[in-house]
Scaffold this motif. Structure first.
Motif: not given
Length: 1524
Positions: A40-49
């Motif tokens: 989820l943390a990685e997905l959140r970061t990727s989604a933000q980018k």
């Protein structure tokens, strides 16, 4: 939508792990939760980018989606026309109608958000709002298709699809306009177009909802009520056509029917659409009949005023009826809407109340005969799944007690008035009974809701960002009040009451907006709430102005103005209500379990019984008041009365017994007691070494279990504490959760202890677990006592204390666990901790650097990595907390977002770093892991730098303040130097220029500085950007001001240094004040207006303005010789007052000083006082200026050193307070003296001049007290620093120190190595060193003895500590001092000579001469002491021995050196040349050398004699006589 549920799932999984008994399943669940959290943390970061990269495309994709929906609806219409449209599986008319209704609200609110974002030019959030709108429209289109497919009416289906297509077209246009508005933000024309399109869409949405079955019928009913109500607008009421009795009876009959219909509408709104259609039709019909009966009754009224009142009441009933139908309509459309049921109940109650008012008004001949009591109250008990009010459980108990008392009194009154036939009193009693019943029912309904919610199996709802009920109620109230305002029939009192209602509700709305804005994290919503509050406030202010004008003159023109002013207010409030109904802000309703429902039943049963029996009682009483002589009816009344009192008693008992959380607290206490017994058994087994080891699970798995359980318990401490203090409904949930973790805790703890080899570690684990269980038990007892009652404040301290103890127990066990885990390379707990902190959001990050640096170094010794990983975890936790605060307060918001994301990124970096550290501990020799660790450390260091740069960008203003303050302190130091030059008379102008050339420049720059001051003060309240500009500007201006003032001072010329100093002092005061102001601004930045730092800022700003004004006056007075002295004195008085305020502040000084230094500074005051008195007597301006400058320095120095000396750590509190008190007293006295000097200058009478002496005496008295205080600071060791004997002792001790230093130097010397030298020479050089060492030691002892001897002289009184004959004793002291100095100097020479001799650089003669000099100076020292000392004293004896030791050591050295010289001369063999001429030449050279040496000897003797003669002149008399 994924992140919210995903995060909740991770949290739930983690909190469930400790309670799973199957080890494999628990480990699997824990691991899966961790993996999901990481993903989820990685997905959140990727989604933000991804969002940053594709932000603008969201609007386009939303537009495309809406156009697709439009064409789908068009296709559905074609299919419907051909009668081919069929419902999809699972679709029904009711379901689709509800979906459409609820979605229409979502569409409305997401569009409101879209408008706001576009108007603010926020592309990021406009994209999000467009996407949400498109999603909501998709659901709307599906629901519209479903309704059209399910309905049997083809026209209705076509209308539904057409209206839905209109919504799609309008929405597409709206999003297109929003996109255009983003391109040109702030363009008024595009904003206007946007607003028009939004209105059109809103209209289409309403049309779409109105196409729903049942809605049309309600709309028709509403229309019918509106049409019927027009009868009330006629100017003259037609005369009555029926008799009064007939009219009254008809009114009562129709009122009862209308009330009955209102109840049916309420019931039908929860049923099907067809039921609602029938109920609303009947309601509008009954309303029409009731209205006719009311108008007929109005025709019977005699007075015009009474008629107006009847018509007014009928209008109120009309409005309440419309509201009831609207509430029923909105509930039928969206039954799940927050608090819709409560709104409907409130609307029904309003209909009943307004009917009752009319009946009371029209039946004053027969009061108490209301037909409509209590009909609606039962509705509150039908649906106990929603809160009825905002009462807490304990408020409910109080309300029941109070209302039961009122009801009891009313019942007694009803019975009494039936007997006496007092009809009006009977009516009053019925009214108060009715109110009490309403209160009782409300309290019972709310209590039953709280009981149901508090059951651990129920799911509690949570409060939304705003309360839609409050907004809806305010909206309704404001609309009603505005209608009353513009009603031509309204009287002045009605207008004023309407104005009060408007003001009350708009104020509440503005406060709600302010709160919502502070709570939300969405920047667009934050701004929208603030903007809406401003619009509502402004439109209210405009309306109030027109109301005031109307109140003064009730003309048609003023009424029209008032009508115009109400429109913007109603629009603003409606827009705000629409925005607030966004599901994002809505509350989540509670879900009550079957157990919770069962617990509610006793309360509801009692309340229903009470309502039924009281309704029967009132009906019976009505017949009795008309016919009191009917015995059977009396017995029926008594029966009902008994039933009412019994049901109230059972209600009170039920509410008391069901108090939320008590049952759960008891069972949790039993559970934890059992756990404590288990841990005690395990401890006993461990003590006797019999604790069986658990073989079914590894130590690592047990430690992980224990860690997760302890963490979960830690997370629950604050929620339990909060619930116990004021949230009774949450108490049961939280204590059950808390107690549920103790069984797994005990199992895991005993398991870990059983696996440990070290007995001490075993006991530590078990003891800490027991402590934790005991602290939890204490917490539960405190929570049970508190019970969630906010009024039981006597229990709150105990709850807080128990919570604190429990937190400490959790911290202790976590430290032990982390230490144990880090020793074996287990870093799971640390990773969890970092992940937890980085997720929660989060000021300086530099403290991470040392740990990271040490980690990279520890690659070679992995044993240290565990502790370092632990340190990184602790450091990151601190950073996360600070970072969260920094992100919250940073401006602009983008910076806050940047800080938050960078701190989270850093958290991920720290997780990898700690994981790699754990891996390296397990496999210390793995080179690949070492490289990975170093890479991770480098990455973390880079991320720390990024966090730091974001933090600095976020507090630009504070940084600028720090820089400016540094610049100002540099300017002050520079001005001090300039004052020194001016005082010395060396401050000259470079060119021939006069002061007038600079005056204008100084005044202009000073005024610019005042403007900067204003900017600084306002900058503290605005943003960091403005603050930075203001700080930079003020630093620049003060630099310019000091430069121009220095040039001005130089132009005055060095022949008038005092005026130069006055001018520079004036600008120095300004610089000091600016420094204080900048410091105060830095502290106050971003604080609330009532924060103490804001008051400090205001006072600093006042001082600044005062000092600038003072500078301006000084500049103007410089060229006026008659006033400049007076001006200088005024400036000095102001400066001393400011110094005094700093002195009296509680801030400790940055350094301390000695009492001697303090005394020295007080002497300046005595001199300044004398000068002030002299200046007052002479009245000359030059004297006054000089006095002003001297006074300023003297007082400033005294106040600084007084505070520094008082705060010395060795000074007692009493003496410190005395010093500060007398310091202040001395300053006050001195200010009085200077003010009196000013007075004398203005009115120079003899009497005034005499008074100067009295003022100076007061100063002198204060100075004396100060000196005595300084003496007390030293205590018994006090000495006068000016006393000659003290100087002597100091010199003696100094001499001893220098001799000891020389002796140490000698000890370090070693004779130089001469490889081919005989042993005797070695012996000689060692002898020299030994002798020199013994001389140094002996002289050191001698000087110390001399010091002791002198102390003895003082003690015996032969030399006073303050000498009686200062010249005589001073001379003695001088002798002693010079002798001590000579001993020290001679010893130093001796050491140098010994050193040089050993190294071969000097002759033995120099050594002998140095040693003799030591002996001679020692003799002089002995003589100096003998003169006054007692020959038999102990000190004198010691002195004599020390002196002899020095003499003996010197003699030894001289002998050794002479012997060496003699032996050396024996060894010197002369080589004689054998040739004749060479031999003659050799003889002549030897003779020549001999003659030269003889002449040199003679000259040296003469030189020695001269030196001795010169020295003799300066020797004290005692030494001369003795040496003769």
């Amino acid at each position: 939508p994924l992140f919210g549920p995903g995060s909740k799932m991770v949290t739930s999984a983690k909190s469930s792990v400790p309670t799973v008994t199957d080890q494999a399943a628990a480990m699997q669940l824990g691991q899966c939760a961790k993996n999901l959290a990481t993903c989820l943390a990685e997905l959140r970061t990727s989604a933000q980018k991804a969002h940053e990269a594709c932000g603008p495309m969201e609007i386009d994709s939303a537009l495309t989606a809406i156009q697709t929906l439009r064409s789908e609806l068009q296709d559905a219409k074609m299919t419907a026309v051909n009668a081919q449209l069929k419902p999809l599986p699972g679709e029904s008319l009711e379901k689709c109608a509800q979906d459409l209704g609820s979605t229409s609200k979502s569409v409305g609110s997401s569009m409101a958000q879209l408008l706001t974002c576009a108007a603010q030019g926020n592309e990021h959030y406009t994209g999000i709002a467009a996407r949400e709108t498109a999603q909501a429209l998709k659901t709307l289109a599906q629901a519209a298709r479903g309704v059209a497919a399910s309905t049997t009416d083809p026209k209705g289906a076509a209308a539904m699809l057409d209206s839905a297509r209109d919504v799609m077209e309008g929405s597409a246009l709206l999003i297109h306009e929003a996109k255009q508005a983003l391109i040109s933000p702030g363009d008024a024309e595009s904003q206007q177009r946007l607003a028009q399109v939004a209105k059109a869409v809103s209209h289409s949405l309403n049309n779409c909802v109105n196409c729903l079955p049942g809605q049309k019928d309600v709309d028709m009913a509403l229309k019918s009520i509106g049409e019927a109500s027009k009868k009330l607008l006629i100017e003259t009421i037609p005369p009555a056509s029926k008799s009064f009795q007939e009219a009254q009876s008809e009114l009562n009959q129709t009122a009862a029917e209308l009330n009955q219909s209102a109840g049916e509408v309420v019931h039908a709104s929860r049923g099907s659409s067809s039921q609602l259609a029938v109920a609303s039709g009947k309601f509008s019909q009954d309303f029409d009949e009731f209205l006719d009966a009311g108008i007929e009754m109005a025709g019977h009224t005699q007075k015009k005023d009474d008629q107006v009142q009847v018509i007014g009441n009928l209008k109120n009933i009309s409005m309440a009826s419309s509201k009831l139908l609207l509430a029923a309509k909105s509930l039928s459309v969206d039954p799940a809407a927050a608090n819709a049921k409560n709104l409907l109940a409130a609307a029904a109650r309003a209909v009943t109340d307004s009917i009752n008012q009319l009946i009371t008004l029209c039946t004053q001949q027969a009061p108490g005969q209301k037909e409509c009591d209590n009909f609606q109250y039962k509705g509150m008990l039908d649906n106990p799944n929603e809160p009825v009010s905002d009462l807490s459980y304990f408020d409910c108990i109080e309300s029941v007690m109070e209302n039961s008392k009122v009801l009891g009194e009313s019942m007694a009154g009803i019975s009494q008035n039936c007997k006496t036939g007092d009809v009006s009193a009977f009516g009053d009693c019925v009214g108060s009974a009715s109110k009490a019943l309403c209160g009782l029912t409300e309290a019972a309904g709310q209590a039953s809701y709280l009981v149901g919610v508090s059951d651990p199996n129920s799911q509690a709802g949570h409060q939304g960002l705003v309360d839609p009920i409050q907004f809806a109620k305010a909206n309704q109230a404001i609309q009603m009040a505005c209608q009353n305002l513009v009603d031509p029939e309204s009287s002045p009192s009605q207008v004023l009451s309407a104005a009060t209602i408007v003001a009350k509700h708009t104020s509440a709305l503005c406060n709600a907006c302010r709160l919502a804005s502070s709570k939300t994290t969405n920047p667009v919503a934050k701004r929208h709430f603030v903007q809406s509050a401003k619009e509502v406030a402004n439109s209210t202010a405009n309306l109030v102005k027109t109301i005031k004008a109307l109140d003064g003159d009730f003309s048609e023109e003023n009424r029209n103005r008032c009508r115009v002013a109400t429109a913007p207010l109603i629009e603003a409030v409606e827009n705000l209500t629409t925005f607030a109904s966004n599901p994002e802000f809505a509350s989540v309703p509670a879900k009550i379990s079957t157990e919770g429902s069962a617990a509610q039943e006793p309360i509801l049963q009692s309340a229903r019984s009470m309502l039924d029996s009281s309704t029967h009682l009132l009906k019976t009483a009505r017949s009795l008041v008309i016919n009191p002589k009917d015995p059977p009816t009396w017995s029926v009344l008594a029966g009902h009365s008994r039933t009412v009192s019994d049901s109230i008693k059972s209600l009170i008992t039920a509410i008391r017994d069901k108090a939320p959380g008590q049952r759960e607290c008891d069972s949790s206490i039993d559970n934890i007691n059992k756990c404590i017994r288990d841990i005690e058994q395990a401890s006993l087994a461990a003590v006797s070494q019999n604790l069986p080891s658990r073989d079914d699970i590894s130590l690592e798995a047990l430690q992980e279990q224990l860690t997760s359980t302890v963490q979960e318990i830690g997370h629950l401490i604050d929620p339990v504490s909060t619930a116990a203090r004021g949230e009774a409904s949450q108490l049961g949930h939280k204590v059950t959760q808390l107690a549920g973790y103790f069984e797994p805790l005990i199992k895991a703890s005993v398991g870990v202890a059983s696996k440990l080899k070290d007995h001490q570690q075993q006991m530590t684990f078990l003891d800490q677990t027991k402590t934790m269980a005991e602290s939890a038990l204490q917490m539960l007892y405190a929570a049970k006592e508190g019970g969630g009652n906010p009024k039981a404040s006597h229990t709150h301290d105990a709850i807080a204390e128990a919570a604190q103890l429990m937190k400490e127990a959790v911290d202790d066990i976590m430290v032990t666990l982390n230490e144990a885990a880090s020793e074996v390379g287990m870093v799971g707990g640390m990773v969890e901790s970092i992940a937890d902190k980085s997720k929660s959001g989060f000021v300086s990050a530099e403290f991470l650097f040392p740990s990271i640096y040490q980690m990279t170094k520890s690659v070679t010794c992995p044993d240290e990595l565990g502790a370092l990983a632990s340190q990184v975890t602790v450091d990151y936790s601190q950073l996360a907390v600070q970072g969260r605060l920094a992100a919250h307060t940073a401006e602009p918001e983008e910076i806050g977002f940047q800080i938050k994301t960078r701190v989270q990124d850093l958290g991920h970096g720290c997780i990898f770093l700690v994981q790699k550290a754990g891996a390296l501990q397990i496999t210390p020799s793995d080179g690949f892991t070492k490289r990975e660790l170093i890479d991770c450390a480098r990455a973390v260091t880079e991320k720390v730098s990024l966090v730091l740069s974001a933090l600095q960008a976020g507090n630009k203003g504070t940084q600028a303040c720090i820089t400016a303050a540094t610049a100002v302190s540099g300017i002050i130091a520079d001005l001090d130097t300039t004052i020194m030059f001016a005082s010395a008379g060396t401050l000259n102008a470079e060119n021939e220029e006069s002061f007038a050339d600079h005056r204008e420049n100084i005044l202009k720059t000073a005024k610019a500085l005042v403007e900067d001051t204003k900017m600084l003060v306002s900058g503290a309240a605005s943003g960091q950007e403005k603050l930075a500009q203001a700080a930079q500007s003020s630093a620049k201006t003060i630099t310019q001001l000091t430069d121009v003032v220095k040039l001005g001072a130089a132009s005055i010329g060095s022949d008038d240094p005092e005026t130069q100093v006055v001018l520079i002092n004036a600008v120095k005061d300004v610089a000091k004040a600016l420094g204080e102001l900048i410091s105060a601004t830095k502290c106050a930045a971003g604080k609330a207006a009532d924060d103490p730092s804001m008051y400090q800022l205001k006072s600093a700003a006042k001082v600044m303005v005062t000092n600038v004004t003072s500078l301006l006056k000084t500049v103007k007075a410089v060229e006026d010789e008659a006033t400049r002295g007076t001006r200088a004195l005024e400036a000095t008085i102001e400066c001393i007052k400011q110094e005094m305020s700093v002195f009296q502040s509680r801030d400790a000084p940055n350094k301390t000083t000695t009492p001697e230094e303090f005394i020295r500074m007080t002497k300046g005051i005595t001199m300044a006082t004398a000068k002030a008195v002299a200046a007052g007597n002479s009245g000359r301006q030059e004297d006054i200026i000089h006095t002003a400058n001297v006074s300023r320095k003297a007082m400033s120095d005294m106040l600084t050193t007084c505070k520094q000396a008082a705060y010395h750590p060795e000074v007692s509190e009493e003496v410190k307070n005395r010093a500060l008190m007398f310091g202040a007293e001395c300053t006050t006295a001195y200010i009085d003296l200077l003010e009196h000097v000013l007075l004398v200058l203005q009115k120079p009478t003899a009497e005034q001049k005499q008074h100067l002496a009295a003022c100076s005496k007061r100063v002198a008295g204060a100075v004396t007290e100060l000196i005595q205080t300084a003496e007390a600071m030293k205590g018994s060791e006090w000495v006068d620093p000016e006393d000659p004997t003290v100087i002597a002792e100091t010199e003696l001790l100094g001499a001893a120190a220098s001799i000891e230093a020389a002796a140490k130097k000698l000890e370090q010397l070693k004779p130089r190595a001469k490889p081919k030298q005989a042993d005797e020479t070695l012996n000689f050089e060692e002898q020299i060193l030994e002798a020199a060492k013994s001389i140094a030691a002996a002289t050191s002892a001698l000087v110390k003895s001399a010091s002791a001897a002198q102390r003895e002289l003082v003690a015996q009184g032969k030399v006073g500590s303050v000498p009686a004959n200062a010249v005589d004793d001073g001379q003695w002291s001088q002798g002693l001092i010079s002798a001590a100095r000579m001993v020290a100097a001679a010893t130093s020479n001796l050491c140098e000579a010994a050193n040089a001799s050993v190294q071969g650089h000097a002759s033995e003669e120099k050594l002998i001469s140095s040693a003799k000099q030591v002996a001679a100076s020692t003799a002089q020292l002995l003589v100096a002491c003998k003169v006054k000392a007692d020959q038999d004293s102990e000190a004198m004896r010691r002195l004599q021995i020390a002196g002899n030791a020095v003499k003996k050591a010197s003699d030894n050295l001289v002998r050794a050196a002479q012997k060496a010289a003699f032996e050396k001369s024996d060894d010197d063999n002369v080589v004689v040349k054998t040739k004749f001429v060479g031999g003659i030449a050799q003889i002549i050279a030897a003779q020549e050398e001999m003659l030269r040496k003889e002449r040199e000897l003679e000259e040296a003797r003469k030189k020695l004699a001269q030196i001795r003669q010169q020295q003799y002149k300066f020797l004290p008399s005692e030494l001369r006589e003795d040496s003769n």
